[in-house]
Scaffold this active site. Structure first.
Site, PDB file in Angstrom:
ATOM      1  N   SER A 178      36.044 130.404  -4.350  1.00  0.00           N
ATOM      2  CA  SER A 178      36.805 129.591  -4.018  1.00  0.00           C
ATOM      3  C   SER A 178      36.689 127.877  -4.379  1.00  0.00           C
ATOM      4  O   SER A 178      37.456 127.434  -5.123  1.00  0.00           O
ATOM      5  CB  SER A 178      37.526 129.688  -2.492  1.00  0.00           C
ATOM      6  OG  SER A 178      38.391 128.489  -2.066  1.00  0.00           O
ATOM      7  N   THR A 218      42.450 118.884   3.584  1.00  0.00           N
ATOM      8  CA  THR A 218      42.476 117.794   3.255  1.00  0.00           C
ATOM      9  C   THR A 218      43.913 117.442   2.334  1.00  0.00           C
ATOM     10  O   THR A 218      44.585 116.450   2.623  1.00  0.00           O
ATOM     11  CB  THR A 218      41.620 117.621   1.767  1.00  0.00           C
ATOM     12  OG1 THR A 218      40.278 117.481   2.283  1.00  0.00           O
ATOM     13  CG2 THR A 218      41.668 116.016   1.399  1.00  0.00           C
ATOM     14  N   ARG A 248      43.757 135.053   2.301  1.00  0.00           N
ATOM     15  CA  ARG A 248      42.384 135.085   3.160  1.00  0.00           C
ATOM     16  C   ARG A 248      42.655 134.255   4.657  1.00  0.00           C
ATOM     17  O   ARG A 248      42.289 134.960   5.701  1.00  0.00           O
ATOM     18  CB  ARG A 248      41.102 133.950   2.534  1.00  0.00           C
ATOM     19  CG  ARG A 248      40.605 134.644   1.571  1.00  0.00           C
ATOM     20  CD  ARG A 248      39.714 133.831   0.856  1.00  0.00           C
ATOM     21  NE  ARG A 248      38.758 133.268   1.530  1.00  0.00           N
ATOM     22  CZ  ARG A 248      38.040 132.040   1.271  1.00  0.00           C
ATOM     23  NH1 ARG A 248      38.502 131.122   0.311  1.00  0.00           N
ATOM     24  NH2 ARG A 248      37.244 131.611   2.139  1.00  0.00           N
ATOM     25  N   ASP A 286      32.508 114.821  -8.040  1.00  0.00           N
ATOM     26  CA  ASP A 286      33.430 115.332  -7.004  1.00  0.00           C
ATOM     27  C   ASP A 286      32.368 115.740  -5.897  1.00  0.00           C
ATOM     28  O   ASP A 286      30.983 115.984  -6.030  1.00  0.00           O
ATOM     29  CB  ASP A 286      34.167 116.609  -7.488  1.00  0.00           C
ATOM     30  CG  ASP A 286      35.281 116.831  -6.655  1.00  0.00           C
ATOM     31  OD1 ASP A 286      35.503 115.840  -5.813  1.00  0.00           O
ATOM     32  OD2 ASP A 286      36.051 117.784  -6.745  1.00  0.00           O
ATOM     33  N   LYS A 287      33.191 115.882  -4.759  1.00  0.00           N
ATOM     34  CA  LYS A 287      32.555 116.186  -3.548  1.00  0.00           C
ATOM     35  C   LYS A 287      33.343 117.399  -2.785  1.00  0.00           C
ATOM     36  O   LYS A 287      34.491 117.287  -3.048  1.00  0.00           O
ATOM     37  CB  LYS A 287      32.165 115.221  -2.678  1.00  0.00           C
ATOM     38  CG  LYS A 287      31.984 115.393  -1.275  1.00  0.00           C
ATOM     39  CD  LYS A 287      33.409 115.594  -0.197  1.00  0.00           C
ATOM     40  CE  LYS A 287      33.224 115.893   0.954  1.00  0.00           C
ATOM     41  NZ  LYS A 287      34.477 116.383   1.662  1.00  0.00           N
ATOM     42  N   HIS A 288      32.788 118.453  -2.108  1.00  0.00           N
ATOM     43  CA  HIS A 288      33.707 119.177  -1.506  1.00  0.00           C
ATOM     44  C   HIS A 288      32.973 119.977  -0.144  1.00  0.00           C
ATOM     45  O   HIS A 288      31.831 119.604  -0.366  1.00  0.00           O
ATOM     46  CB  HIS A 288      33.900 120.682  -2.500  1.00  0.00           C
ATOM     47  CG  HIS A 288      34.999 121.305  -1.936  1.00  0.00           C
ATOM     48  ND1 HIS A 288      36.460 121.145  -2.527  1.00  0.00           N
ATOM     49  CD2 HIS A 288      35.227 122.307  -1.212  1.00  0.00           C
ATOM     50  CE1 HIS A 288      37.346 122.161  -2.059  1.00  0.00           C
ATOM     51  NE2 HIS A 288      36.534 122.893  -1.072  1.00  0.00           N
ATOM     52  N   SER A 289      33.720 120.259   0.571  1.00  0.00           N
ATOM     53  CA  SER A 289      33.209 120.627   2.096  1.00  0.00           C
ATOM     54  C   SER A 289      33.369 121.968   2.373  1.00  0.00           C
ATOM     55  O   SER A 289      34.748 122.411   1.926  1.00  0.00           O
ATOM     56  CB  SER A 289      33.716 119.536   3.298  1.00  0.00           C
ATOM     57  OG  SER A 289      33.439 120.229   4.385  1.00  0.00           O
ATOM     58  N   LYS A 295      37.783 125.953  -8.417  1.00  0.00           N
ATOM     59  CA  LYS A 295      38.246 124.785  -8.461  1.00  0.00           C
ATOM     60  C   LYS A 295      37.353 123.643  -9.102  1.00  0.00           C
ATOM     61  O   LYS A 295      37.988 122.943 -10.049  1.00  0.00           O
ATOM     62  CB  LYS A 295      38.642 124.357  -6.909  1.00  0.00           C
ATOM     63  CG  LYS A 295      39.640 125.025  -6.205  1.00  0.00           C
ATOM     64  CD  LYS A 295      40.255 124.316  -4.781  1.00  0.00           C
ATOM     65  CE  LYS A 295      39.413 124.529  -3.615  1.00  0.00           C
ATOM     66  NZ  LYS A 295      39.288 125.962  -3.273  1.00  0.00           N
ATOM     67  N   LYS A 296      36.003 123.675  -8.789  1.00  0.00           N
ATOM     68  CA  LYS A 296      35.294 122.757  -9.381  1.00  0.00           C
ATOM     69  C   LYS A 296      35.119 122.823 -10.761  1.00  0.00           C
ATOM     70  O   LYS A 296      34.674 122.093 -11.717  1.00  0.00           O
ATOM     71  CB  LYS A 296      33.945 122.454  -8.615  1.00  0.00           C
ATOM     72  CG  LYS A 296      34.239 122.217  -7.254  1.00  0.00           C
ATOM     73  CD  LYS A 296      34.712 120.925  -6.995  1.00  0.00           C
ATOM     74  CE  LYS A 296      35.909 121.141  -5.822  1.00  0.00           C
ATOM     75  NZ  LYS A 296      36.708 119.799  -5.615  1.00  0.00           N
TER      76      LYS A 296
HETATM   77  N1  URA Z   1      36.885 125.096   0.690  1.00  0.00           N
HETATM   78  C1  URA Z   1      37.491 125.932  -0.369  1.00  0.00           C
HETATM   79  O1  URA Z   1      38.119 125.459  -1.070  1.00  0.00           O
HETATM   80  N2  URA Z   1      37.365 127.215   0.126  1.00  0.00           N
HETATM   81  C2  URA Z   1      36.851 127.714   1.159  1.00  0.00           C
HETATM   82  O2  URA Z   1      36.903 128.845   1.099  1.00  0.00           O
HETATM   83  C3  URA Z   1      36.305 126.841   2.109  1.00  0.00           C
HETATM   84  C4  URA Z   1      36.447 125.745   1.927  1.00  0.00           C
END
Ligand code: URA
Length: 314
Positions: A217, A154, A202, A114-117, A221-222
């Site tokens: 955060s 997204t 937040r 996976d990838k996250h930004s 999820k990951k």
């Molecule tokens: N992406 C996330 O899932 N959480 C954050 O706090 C910032 C980017």
């Protein structure tokens, strides 16, 4: 991505969940509810929270015994006082355990990536990279987020496609990974509910730009996705959450360090974002640009970043 022939749909987190004292405020017997002011004060005054304190806070958030004001106060205390790596790791694990852990067939174990930004204006990389990795034989069970601060989400971009459903059960996700190779879904009452609630809080309490809160955060999820590798795009510059490169580097270190603590193989890329990525900004326009990129065209800066992060995910 709608899944065919699947059981009862999962439950999205309703806008007020966890923000208005949950279901009618805390009953006296609810453990943790009475302790919250003590925990908030401890963090407000610069103290450390133990693993038990953090678990108690997250349980109160998810059970609905924490009032919206208490959640906001704790988030602000964390934003102002920070957390060390041990606290951040405990927060991440408590959030990850607030819902189900995803389980996949053993044959997929080396393919799950996976990838996250960390977020930036015009960042539509996930929309391109998830299907591109799936086309290379990977399985991408992406749990993503909505808009945060001034950066777009997204999930919001995907929902600009009429009928697109970002709330999918773990069973529906497995069907999608079997049939398509990737899915992009949101937090729900089954999947990282704590992040769904804290994320929304937040966004309205000026606590987005907190290193430990971003780290927990993203990695909560990951951590539930059962990945073999993860790449995180940590952005800095005027179109990102952190304008300052040094802060972004600190965030990248925290993501890699806490990730390792959780047994996740994490690579972090620092990428400059002083201008929006690609040419299009706005949900529908960004989806259009992502489709162009998948067709082999699209702006070069976007294609370059997709390729770079794709290499880092494998
Ligand atoms: N992406 C996330 O899932 N959480 C954050 O706090 C910032 C980017």
């Amino acid at each position: 991505m709608a899944a065919p022939g699947t059981p009862a749909p999962p439950t999205p987190i309703a806008p007020g969940d966890g923000l208005l004292g949950g279901r009618g405020g805390p009953p006296d017997s609810m453990p943790g509810a009475k302790q919250l002011p003590v925990l908030i004060r401890r963090k407000r005054d610069g103290g450390r929270l133990s693993e038990e304190d953090i678990k108690g806070f997250i349980s109160a958030v998810v059970e609905g015994s924490a009032q919206g004001a208490q959640i906001g106060a704790m988030l602000m205390a964390i934003r102002l006082q920070g957390m060390d790596l041990e606290e951040t790791s405990a927060l991440t694990q408590a959030m990850a355990r607030s819902g189900e852990q995803l389980q996949w067939p053993a044959a997929w174990h080396q393919q799950l990536v996976d990838k996250h930004s960390t977020g930036g204006v015009g960042d539509k990389v996930s929309l391109i990279l998830a299907p591109a990795l799936a086309a290379c034989g990977c399985k991408v069970p992406m749990i993503s987020g909505r808009g945060l601060g001034h950066t777009g989400g997204t999930l919001d971009k995907l929902e600009s496609i009429p009928g697109f459903n970002v709330i999918q059960s773990p069973q529906q996700m497995q069907v999608l990974l079997e049939q398509v190779g990737c899915c992009i879904v949101g937090q729900s009452k089954e999947l990282v509910p704590a992040d769904g609630i804290l994320y929304a809080a937040r966004d309205v309490t000026a606590t987005v730009d907190s290193l430990p809160l971003i780290t927990a955060s993203i990695l909560s999820k990951k951590a539930v996705e059962g990945l073999s590798a993860l790449v995180i795009d940590v952005k800095f510059g005027g179109a990102a959450v952190f304008p300052d490169q040094e802060k972004a580097r600190e965030l990248a270190r925290a993501l890699v360090g806490v990730g390792a603590d959780l047994g996740l193989r994490v690579a972090a890329a620092l990428t400059a974002m002083d201008n929006p990525l690609g040419r299009n900004v706005g949900h529908t326009l960004e989806v259009e640009e992502a489709l162009l990129c998948l067709d082999g065209t699209g702006p070069p800066d976007l294609r370059d970043l997709v390729t770079r992060l794709g290499k880092g995910s494998g």
